[in-house]
Design an enzyme around this catalytic site. Structure first.
Site, PDB file in Angstrom:
ATOM      1  N   ASP A   1       0.854  -1.183   0.000  1.00 12.96           N
ATOM      2  CA  ASP A   1       0.000   0.000   0.000  1.00 12.96           C
ATOM      3  C   ASP A   1       0.893   1.237   0.000  1.00 12.96           C
ATOM      4  O   ASP A   1       1.795   1.357   0.848  1.00 12.96           O
ATOM      5  CB  ASP A   1      -0.905   0.027   1.238  1.00 12.96           C
ATOM      6  CG  ASP A   1      -1.984  -1.048   1.198  1.00 12.96           C
ATOM      7  OD1 ASP A   1      -2.053  -1.784   0.194  1.00 12.96           O
ATOM      8  OD2 ASP A   1      -2.755  -1.140   2.166  1.00 12.96           O
TER       9      ASP A   1
ATOM     10  N   ASP B   1     -15.324  -3.996  -1.570  1.00 16.72           N
ATOM     11  CA  ASP B   1     -14.935  -3.853  -0.176  1.00 16.72           C
ATOM     12  C   ASP B   1     -16.206  -3.745   0.650  1.00 16.72           C
ATOM     13  O   ASP B   1     -17.065  -2.892   0.371  1.00 16.72           O
ATOM     14  CB  ASP B   1     -14.083  -2.598   0.012  1.00 16.72           C
ATOM     15  CG  ASP B   1     -12.864  -2.587  -0.910  1.00 16.72           C
ATOM     16  OD1 ASP B   1     -12.338  -3.679  -1.191  1.00 16.72           O
ATOM     17  OD2 ASP B   1     -12.438  -1.496  -1.339  1.00 16.72           O
TER      18      ASP B   1
END
Length: 242
Positions: A8, A128
């Site tokens: 990330d 998500d």
């Protein structure tokens, strides 16, 4: 089952957020490409990259870093800020193998249809979920759409890969939500990559057992557990191939 170690990126650095919260950030490296090289040395062919700045702002912010990761010799799956065809094209032009569309997929089926028609399996849709409902814009907003309903629509559009993240377990090192992942696998025919919660080697085995029951479980994304040395990447890759 393929293991996708995760990188990330925020502000050009390799970080992890707890449950997607920007104020719960841990910095692991100033050089994400170096981390990718370590993953490659451990035997990984893929790396899952999220441009967190892109996810929060809506526009890719770290493509120079992504270019360096591609140059490290990894197949890159990139999400974060993929909200226009131009953004997708720019990512693919860098050598990214697969882009992940999240927020725009929840907003526009026509957008997904266009991308699938143009780029086929190079486009994945990220779903998500928080308490079973779709979250968007870097998980800042929760929609009124159920994750399973959105998955069914994406499957019908010809999307070849879904990435299903259970936000409640992401970054918490509490183990994956196997029930939620199995419900997703039963709902769609397309490939599913599980994400969120892997905390130890045994979790890889549990997901492997799930893959034996559901052939469409294509892989699992592992992030914090690798950085915290709770999971050995090389061993996880070996376990996933068993």
């Amino acid at each position: 089952m393929t293991i996708y170690p995760a990188i990330d990126i925020k502000g050009g650095r390799c970080v992890r957020l707890t449950q997607g919260r920007a104020d719960q950030q841990t910095i692991y490296s100033e050089n994400p490409a170096e981390i990718a090289a370590q993953f490659k040395a451990a035997g990984s062919g893929w790396v899952h990259v999220v441009d967190l700045d892109g996810a929060f702002s809506g526009e890719s912010q770290n493509l120079a870093v992504v270019r360096e990761i591609v140059a490290a010799g990894m197949r890159v799956q990139l999400g974060g800020g993929m909200r226009s065809r131009g953004a997708v094209e720019r990512a693919l032009a860098l050598g990214v193998s697969r882009v992940v569309v999240g927020t725009r997929a929840a907003e526009s089926e026509e957008f997904v249809r266009e991308l699938v028609g143009a780029f086929g399996p190079k486009v994945a849709v990220g779903i998500d979920a928080k308490d079973g409902m779709v979250a968007v814009k870097g998980w800042v907003s929760t929609t009124g759409t159920s994750a399973l309903a959105l998955a069914q629509r994406m499957d019908a559009l010809g999307v070849s890969t879904l990435i299903y993240t259970d936000i409640g377990t992401d970054g918490m090192l509490t183990g994956p939500n196997l029930a939620a992942q199995e419900a997703m696998l039963k709902t769609v025919k397309c490939g599913v990559i599980a994400s969120g919660g892997v905390s130890q080697q045994g979790d890889v085995g549990a997901l492997g057992a799930l893959a034996k029951r559901h052939a469409n479980l294509d892989g699992v994304i592992i992030g914090k557990a690798i950085y915290e040395k709770r999971v050995d990447l090389a061993q996880a890759i070996a376990d996933a191939r068993a």
